[in-house]
Design an enzyme around this catalytic site. Sequence first.
Site, PDB file in Angstrom:
ATOM      1  N   ALA A 249      -1.339   6.339  15.845  1.00 23.56           N
ATOM      2  CA  ALA A 249      -0.985   7.315  16.987  1.00 23.56           C
ATOM      3  C   ALA A 249       0.070   6.041  17.312  1.00 23.56           C
ATOM      4  O   ALA A 249       0.864   7.240  18.009  1.00 23.56           O
ATOM      5  CB  ALA A 249      -1.488   6.785  18.407  1.00 23.56           C
ATOM      6  N   ALA A 250       1.007   5.547  16.204  1.00 23.60           N
ATOM      7  CA  ALA A 250       2.330   5.425  15.748  1.00 23.60           C
ATOM      8  C   ALA A 250       3.042   6.654  16.121  1.00 23.60           C
ATOM      9  O   ALA A 250       3.917   6.484  16.810  1.00 23.60           O
ATOM     10  CB  ALA A 250       2.390   4.938  14.710  1.00 23.60           C
ATOM     11  N   GLY A 251       3.241   7.817  14.658  1.00 21.15           N
ATOM     12  CA  GLY A 251       4.301   8.682  15.582  1.00 21.15           C
ATOM     13  C   GLY A 251       3.506   9.440  16.743  1.00 21.15           C
ATOM     14  O   GLY A 251       4.720  10.435  17.404  1.00 21.15           O
ATOM     15  N   ASP A 252       2.253   9.423  17.652  1.00 23.68           N
ATOM     16  CA  ASP A 252       2.173  10.249  18.896  1.00 23.68           C
ATOM     17  C   ASP A 252       3.295   9.611  20.290  1.00 23.68           C
ATOM     18  O   ASP A 252       3.248  10.218  20.338  1.00 23.68           O
ATOM     19  CB  ASP A 252       0.802  10.252  18.442  1.00 23.68           C
TER      20      ASP A 252
HETATM   21  P1  ADP Z   1       3.117   8.316  11.780  1.00 18.72           P
HETATM   22  O1  ADP Z   1       2.413   7.743  12.542  1.00 18.72           O
HETATM   23  O2  ADP Z   1       3.124   9.793  12.536  1.00 18.72           O
HETATM   24  O3  ADP Z   1       2.797   8.423  10.306  1.00 18.72           O
HETATM   25  P2  ADP Z   1       5.187   6.492  11.418  1.00 18.72           P
HETATM   26  O4  ADP Z   1       4.479   5.715  10.450  1.00 18.72           O
HETATM   27  O5  ADP Z   1       6.610   7.593  10.832  1.00 18.72           O
HETATM   28  O6  ADP Z   1       4.586   8.178  11.991  1.00 18.72           O
HETATM   29  O7  ADP Z   1       5.792   5.779  12.624  1.00 18.72           O
HETATM   30  C1  ADP Z   1       6.163   6.268  14.218  1.00 18.72           C
HETATM   31  C2  ADP Z   1       7.275   5.702  14.853  1.00 18.72           C
HETATM   32  O8  ADP Z   1       6.188   4.402  14.739  1.00 18.72           O
HETATM   33  C3  ADP Z   1       8.004   4.371  13.478  1.00 18.72           C
HETATM   34  O9  ADP Z   1       9.460   5.384  14.086  1.00 18.72           O
HETATM   35  C4  ADP Z   1       8.527   3.224  14.563  1.00 18.72           C
HETATM   36  O10 ADP Z   1       8.891   3.862  15.911  1.00 18.72           O
HETATM   37  C5  ADP Z   1       6.771   2.924  15.077  1.00 18.72           C
HETATM   38  N1  ADP Z   1       6.496   2.470  13.778  1.00 18.72           N
HETATM   39  C6  ADP Z   1       5.765   3.154  12.630  1.00 18.72           C
HETATM   40  N2  ADP Z   1       4.813   2.102  11.632  1.00 18.72           N
HETATM   41  C7  ADP Z   1       5.520   0.537  12.465  1.00 18.72           C
HETATM   42  C8  ADP Z   1       5.068  -0.590  12.267  1.00 18.72           C
HETATM   43  N3  ADP Z   1       4.700  -1.268  10.741  1.00 18.72           N
HETATM   44  N4  ADP Z   1       6.354  -1.605  12.226  1.00 18.72           N
HETATM   45  C9  ADP Z   1       7.161  -1.360  13.890  1.00 18.72           C
HETATM   46  N5  ADP Z   1       7.338   0.143  13.475  1.00 18.72           N
HETATM   47  C10 ADP Z   1       6.186   1.455  13.193  1.00 18.72           C
END
Ligand code: ADP
Length: 303
Positions: A249-252
């Site tokens: 859910a980071a992207g969400d």
């Molecule tokens: P998804 O979850 O859709 O694959 P990402 O991995 O590109 O998306 O991450 C989306 C956003 O979450 C990033 O732009 C950043 O803000 C945050 N994020 C993801 N992984 C990390 C991490 N390891 N440390 C800090 N922020 C993170």
Amino acid sequence: MNKLVVLGSVNADHVLQVASFPRPGETLLGHSYAVIPGGKGANQAVAAARLGADIAFIACVGDDSFGANMITEFGRDGINTQAVMVEQDTPTGIAMIQVAATGENSICISAEANACLTPERLAPHSKLIEQADTLLMQLETPIATITQAAKIANQAGTRVVLNPAPAQPLSDELLAVVDLITPNETEAELLTGIKVTDMASAQVAANALHAKGISEVMITLGSQGVWISKAGTGKQVKGFRVDAVDTTAAGDTFNGGLLAGLQAGLVLDDAIRFAHAAAAISVTRVGAQTSIPTKAEVDAFLA
Ligand code: ADP
């Protein structure tokens, strides 16, 4: 009427910890079973709401206890649930997730009630989209409905934001009515055929998406932040350094946070910084909706 409308999926994430993944025909003991609210649509709706947005959610849940609980929980988060429909004799969408000791996931999803979000089921709610400023969607509900919703929004002057996840090919018809697209590196590669390995290749992929008629492209780069491109000019906006525990859910959280920040009147770079902070907090916590912070938590993180 609500300024932001999210259209998308609701899933019950059934999570089981395992030492290693079972081979075909094998039975293994797992532990620490938990059912965690998930689904990309619900995650983004909850993120936007907790992060301060005025939001309505268009979705379908099943006529089971999980679906009923989710409607109550969405309401507690301040989401307008008038367009969260309950499908009779249908389970709420599910994800069966095994997490191995190595941290690797193995996930199997079934759409269930999410598949009931057809163009016919959307039709009574088109006013919500027409009267909103922004429509945010992902790809866990039928594409025909996503395309229809995007066209309704486009005609009404409502901004269309598409988070094209999970990765799948999309028609030019849909891409032509998207104003902002927010793929991660894998999704950007699937849509453009260009492998995103650095900032230069991110811009090449962004240009391919501009050529489809999308004016603004934001490629999320995990811990590297995002690459944003408008009219062929791009730049990186870095994220925050944290100890990641679970990136579910980071992207969400980023998508919900970005739109909440923009709705609050932040300029683009500040809205991205706000979204990065929200997503950074979420990766330090376990689960999908369980990991999404509130606006107060993000403000404290940024203070
Ligand atoms: P998804 O979850 O859709 O694959 P990402 O991995 O590109 O998306 O991450 C989306 C956003 O979450 C990033 O732009 C950043 O803000 C945050 N994020 C993801 N992984 C990390 C991490 N390891 N440390 C800090 N922020 C993170």
